[in-house]
Scaffold this motif. Structure first.
Motif, PDB file in Angstrom:
ATOM      1  N   MET A 116       0.820  -1.197   0.000  1.00 47.20           N
ATOM      2  CA  MET A 116       0.000   0.000   0.000  1.00 47.20           C
ATOM      3  C   MET A 116       0.862   1.258   0.000  1.00 47.20           C
ATOM      4  O   MET A 116       1.894   1.304   0.672  1.00 47.20           O
ATOM      5  CB  MET A 116      -0.912   0.031   1.228  1.00 47.20           C
ATOM      6  CG  MET A 116      -1.995  -1.018   1.242  1.00 47.20           C
ATOM      7  SD  MET A 116      -3.050  -0.823   2.709  1.00 47.20           S
ATOM      8  CE  MET A 116      -4.359  -1.991   2.340  1.00 47.20           C
ATOM      9  N   LYS A 117       0.443   2.283  -0.723  1.00 44.75           N
ATOM     10  CA  LYS A 117       1.058   3.596  -0.574  1.00 44.75           C
ATOM     11  C   LYS A 117       0.738   4.091   0.836  1.00 44.75           C
ATOM     12  O   LYS A 117      -0.428   4.119   1.236  1.00 44.75           O
ATOM     13  CB  LYS A 117       0.533   4.570  -1.619  1.00 44.75           C
ATOM     14  CG  LYS A 117       0.929   4.220  -3.045  1.00 44.75           C
ATOM     15  CD  LYS A 117       0.444   5.277  -4.029  1.00 44.75           C
ATOM     16  CE  LYS A 117       0.861   4.937  -5.450  1.00 44.75           C
ATOM     17  NZ  LYS A 117       0.424   5.958  -6.425  1.00 44.75           N
ATOM     18  N   SER A 118       1.776   4.502   1.572  1.00 46.77           N
ATOM     19  CA  SER A 118       1.619   4.692   3.012  1.00 46.77           C
ATOM     20  C   SER A 118       2.133   6.046   3.476  1.00 46.77           C
ATOM     21  O   SER A 118       3.133   6.551   2.971  1.00 46.77           O
ATOM     22  CB  SER A 118       2.363   3.574   3.764  1.00 46.77           C
ATOM     23  OG  SER A 118       1.812   2.308   3.419  1.00 46.77           O
ATOM     24  N   LEU A 119       1.439   6.603   4.477  1.00 47.05           N
ATOM     25  CA  LEU A 119       1.686   7.954   4.972  1.00 47.05           C
ATOM     26  C   LEU A 119       1.746   7.959   6.487  1.00 47.05           C
ATOM     27  O   LEU A 119       1.021   7.213   7.156  1.00 47.05           O
ATOM     28  CB  LEU A 119       0.544   8.878   4.509  1.00 47.05           C
ATOM     29  CG  LEU A 119       0.468  10.293   5.096  1.00 47.05           C
ATOM     30  CD1 LEU A 119       1.595  11.173   4.537  1.00 47.05           C
ATOM     31  CD2 LEU A 119      -0.894  10.925   4.783  1.00 47.05           C
TER      32      LEU A 119
ATOM     33  N   VAL B  41       5.679   8.317   2.688  1.00 51.18           N
ATOM     34  CA  VAL B  41       5.669   9.775   2.760  1.00 51.18           C
ATOM     35  C   VAL B  41       5.519  10.166   4.224  1.00 51.18           C
ATOM     36  O   VAL B  41       4.666   9.630   4.941  1.00 51.18           O
ATOM     37  CB  VAL B  41       4.540  10.382   1.911  1.00 51.18           C
ATOM     38  CG1 VAL B  41       4.438  11.899   2.138  1.00 51.18           C
ATOM     39  CG2 VAL B  41       4.768  10.090   0.428  1.00 51.18           C
ATOM     40  N   VAL B  42       6.377  11.093   4.658  1.00 47.92           N
ATOM     41  CA  VAL B  42       6.380  11.569   6.044  1.00 47.92           C
ATOM     42  C   VAL B  42       6.133  13.071   6.037  1.00 47.92           C
ATOM     43  O   VAL B  42       6.872  13.826   5.398  1.00 47.92           O
ATOM     44  CB  VAL B  42       7.721  11.270   6.737  1.00 47.92           C
ATOM     45  CG1 VAL B  42       7.697  11.785   8.182  1.00 47.92           C
ATOM     46  CG2 VAL B  42       8.027   9.773   6.702  1.00 47.92           C
ATOM     47  N   VAL B  43       5.097  13.512   6.726  1.00 49.37           N
ATOM     48  CA  VAL B  43       4.756  14.927   6.836  1.00 49.37           C
ATOM     49  C   VAL B  43       5.172  15.439   8.206  1.00 49.37           C
ATOM     50  O   VAL B  43       4.865  14.820   9.228  1.00 49.37           O
ATOM     51  CB  VAL B  43       3.240  15.163   6.640  1.00 49.37           C
ATOM     52  CG1 VAL B  43       2.913  16.656   6.757  1.00 49.37           C
ATOM     53  CG2 VAL B  43       2.771  14.622   5.298  1.00 49.37           C
TER      54      VAL B  43
ATOM     55  N   ASN C  41       4.399  10.193  -5.725  1.00 47.34           N
ATOM     56  CA  ASN C  41       4.997   9.780  -6.991  1.00 47.34           C
ATOM     57  C   ASN C  41       6.500   9.580  -6.846  1.00 47.34           C
ATOM     58  O   ASN C  41       7.074   8.611  -7.354  1.00 47.34           O
ATOM     59  CB  ASN C  41       4.710  10.809  -8.079  1.00 47.34           C
ATOM     60  CG  ASN C  41       3.281  10.730  -8.607  1.00 47.34           C
ATOM     61  OD1 ASN C  41       2.573   9.756  -8.368  1.00 47.34           O
ATOM     62  ND2 ASN C  41       2.866  11.750  -9.328  1.00 47.34           N
ATOM     63  N   ALA C  42       7.158  10.509  -6.145  1.00 46.98           N
ATOM     64  CA  ALA C  42       8.604  10.411  -5.962  1.00 46.98           C
ATOM     65  C   ALA C  42       8.973   9.225  -5.074  1.00 46.98           C
ATOM     66  O   ALA C  42       9.948   8.513  -5.344  1.00 46.98           O
ATOM     67  CB  ALA C  42       9.148  11.705  -5.368  1.00 46.98           C
ATOM     68  N   ALA C  43       8.205   9.008  -4.012  1.00 49.51           N
ATOM     69  CA  ALA C  43       8.488   7.878  -3.124  1.00 49.51           C
ATOM     70  C   ALA C  43       8.404   6.558  -3.881  1.00 49.51           C
ATOM     71  O   ALA C  43       9.266   5.679  -3.728  1.00 49.51           O
ATOM     72  CB  ALA C  43       7.512   7.880  -1.948  1.00 49.51           C
ATOM     73  N   GLU C  44       7.375   6.429  -4.700  1.00 46.31           N
ATOM     74  CA  GLU C  44       7.204   5.189  -5.458  1.00 46.31           C
ATOM     75  C   GLU C  44       8.259   5.046  -6.545  1.00 46.31           C
ATOM     76  O   GLU C  44       8.775   3.956  -6.792  1.00 46.31           O
ATOM     77  CB  GLU C  44       5.801   5.159  -6.071  1.00 46.31           C
ATOM     78  CG  GLU C  44       4.677   5.129  -5.059  1.00 46.31           C
ATOM     79  CD  GLU C  44       4.587   3.806  -4.320  1.00 46.31           C
ATOM     80  OE1 GLU C  44       4.602   2.751  -4.981  1.00 46.31           O
ATOM     81  OE2 GLU C  44       4.504   3.825  -3.081  1.00 46.31           O
ATOM     82  N   ARG C  45       8.588   6.147  -7.208  1.00 43.78           N
ATOM     83  CA  ARG C  45       9.557   6.082  -8.301  1.00 43.78           C
ATOM     84  C   ARG C  45      10.964   5.760  -7.796  1.00 43.78           C
ATOM     85  O   ARG C  45      11.665   4.927  -8.378  1.00 43.78           O
ATOM     86  CB  ARG C  45       9.587   7.401  -9.069  1.00 43.78           C
ATOM     87  CG  ARG C  45      10.632   7.418 -10.180  1.00 43.78           C
ATOM     88  CD  ARG C  45      10.680   8.719 -10.943  1.00 43.78           C
ATOM     89  NE  ARG C  45      11.753   8.711 -11.926  1.00 43.78           N
ATOM     90  CZ  ARG C  45      12.087   9.745 -12.696  1.00 43.78           C
ATOM     91  NH1 ARG C  45      11.418  10.879 -12.616  1.00 43.78           N
ATOM     92  NH2 ARG C  45      13.095   9.636 -13.548  1.00 43.78           N
TER      93      ARG C  45
END
Length: 377
Positions: free
Chosen positions: A72-75, A101-103, A156-160
């Motif tokens: 899963m794409k994860s945040l 992705v970390v905010v 997009n950048a995290a996945e790429r």
């Protein structure tokens, strides 16, 4: 026509994540980022996603890494003290090449600091907070619209590039409310991680494609076997003490970002063609700075504006080029002087670099920055 919404910055980040395909959130509520977790808790179950509130920030990012490994794409989202707690597992995601992705919605520090006040005191922690060498991708939005847009870019950048990507917002951007144009997302614009094409018996989990230095990533449960460790590892994912394997791994971690630096770096300029003095600012400070530049122009001062959208990789080449034709670069920040050091490094002494710092929890007023422009013009 795009849909129009009136969101806070934190809301825009949450909805941007959902639009990017995020289906897992692991975290722990912390001021001033909690609205992100609140929205994800409400929305993810409706999209067949998963939300989990863990016992602390360490466990929150650990769960987020697990969500990504599961496919899963994860945040995860936090603020200063929580960002500090996440650093160890952030390093795990870098070396194991797990996209998340970390905010960090920045507030004043150190320690508990100023939970409800704005600051920009974590920008160097974003680059150097976890130990060891690694490439960093980090966005700094300056509007609610941009919160939505850079969140999609971050996923997009995290996945790429198969690594963590950071979004460094701040309390003001996180809580201000603005009109946001929400376009319909074309699925073809969303990046998905490269999946294995070999049969499981031939799968080598960290064997990179020479075209981009990136290995394919299988999800746990897909039938592919691979080993994940925080130790430096070989192409099979197992710890190694072989000097050649160690060097190959570490250099690839850096190279996979460095070679695509120009694709990643984003910045914004205004009125720099004939400028003699330029204000360089990011995040909420960029808004006051741009107004100050506009006011300076009205007064006949040749002022310009430069805003890094990506803090990392830092737009050093672009700033160095700018420094060849301006006299002074003013760097206002809500810290005691962090990003100004990167500006000085990029300028190489070709222009005067003037830090302007504010650390009382308040915002820069445009007239305060204008006064500095007038002083040096």
């Amino acid at each position: 026509m795009p849909e129009v919404a009136f969101w806070q910055g934190n809301e825009a980040i949450a909805y941007g994540a959902l639009a990017a395909g995020c289906r897992f959130f692991g975290g722990y509520p912390i001021t001033p980022s909690s609205e992100i977790a609140e929205i994800m808790a409400e929305r993810l179950p409706k999209l067949n996603g998963r939300f989990i509130q863990m016992e602390d920030e360490i466990a929150g990012i650990a769960a987020t890494i697990g969500g990504s490994i599961a496919g899963m794409k994860s945040l995860t989202a936090t603020s200063g003290p929580g960002f500090s707690l996440k650093q160890e597992n952030l390093g795990l995601a870098y070396i194991a090449e797990i996209p998340i992705v970390v905010v960090d919605v920045m507030r004043g520090g150190p320690s508990t600091g100023l939970p409800t006040k704005a600051a920009q005191q974590d920008v160097m922690q974003a680059r150097w907070g976890t130990h060891g060498d690694h490439g960093t991708i980090c966005y700094a939005p300056a509007s609610v619209q941009e919160c939505y847009e850079v969140t999609i870019k971050a996923f997009n950048a995290a996945e790429r590039y198969r690594q963590p990507v950071l979004i460094m917002s701040d309390e003001v951007i996180g809580h201000m409310r603005e009109k946001v144009f929400v376009p319909e997302i074309d699925p073809s614009t969303l990046t998905e991680r490269k999946r294995p094409v070999d049969i499981p018996e031939k799968f080598v989990p960290y064997r990179p494609d020479p075209k981009d230095d990136l290995p394919c990533m299988a999800s746990f449960g897909d039938g592919y076997t691979w080993h994940i460790t925080g130790l430096t590892h070989n192409d099979w994912g197992f710890p190694t003490n072989d000097p050649d394997e160690i060097e190959k791994k570490m250099k690839r971690l850096m190279r996979k970002i460095d070679r695509f630096r120009d694709d990643i770096v984003e910045y914004e300029t205004e009125s720099v063609d004939d400028a003699e003095v330029v204000v360089l600012a990011y995040g909420s400070v960029a808004r006051s700075s741009l107004r100050a530049v506009h006011d300076a122009r009205v007064r006949g001062i040749k002022a310009g504006f430069f805003r890094p959208v990506t803090l990392w990789p830092f737009p050093d080449k672009e700033i160095e080029k700018l420094a060849r034709k301006v006299k002074t670069i003013i760097v206002p920040e809500l810290n005691c002087g962090q990003m100004v050091l990167e500006v000085e490094r990029a300028v190489h002494g070709r222009a005067k670099v003037l830090p302007v710092n504010l650390v009382n929890g308040e915002l820069f007023k445009p007239e305060e920055i204008l006064a500095v422009i007038e002083e040096v013009a």
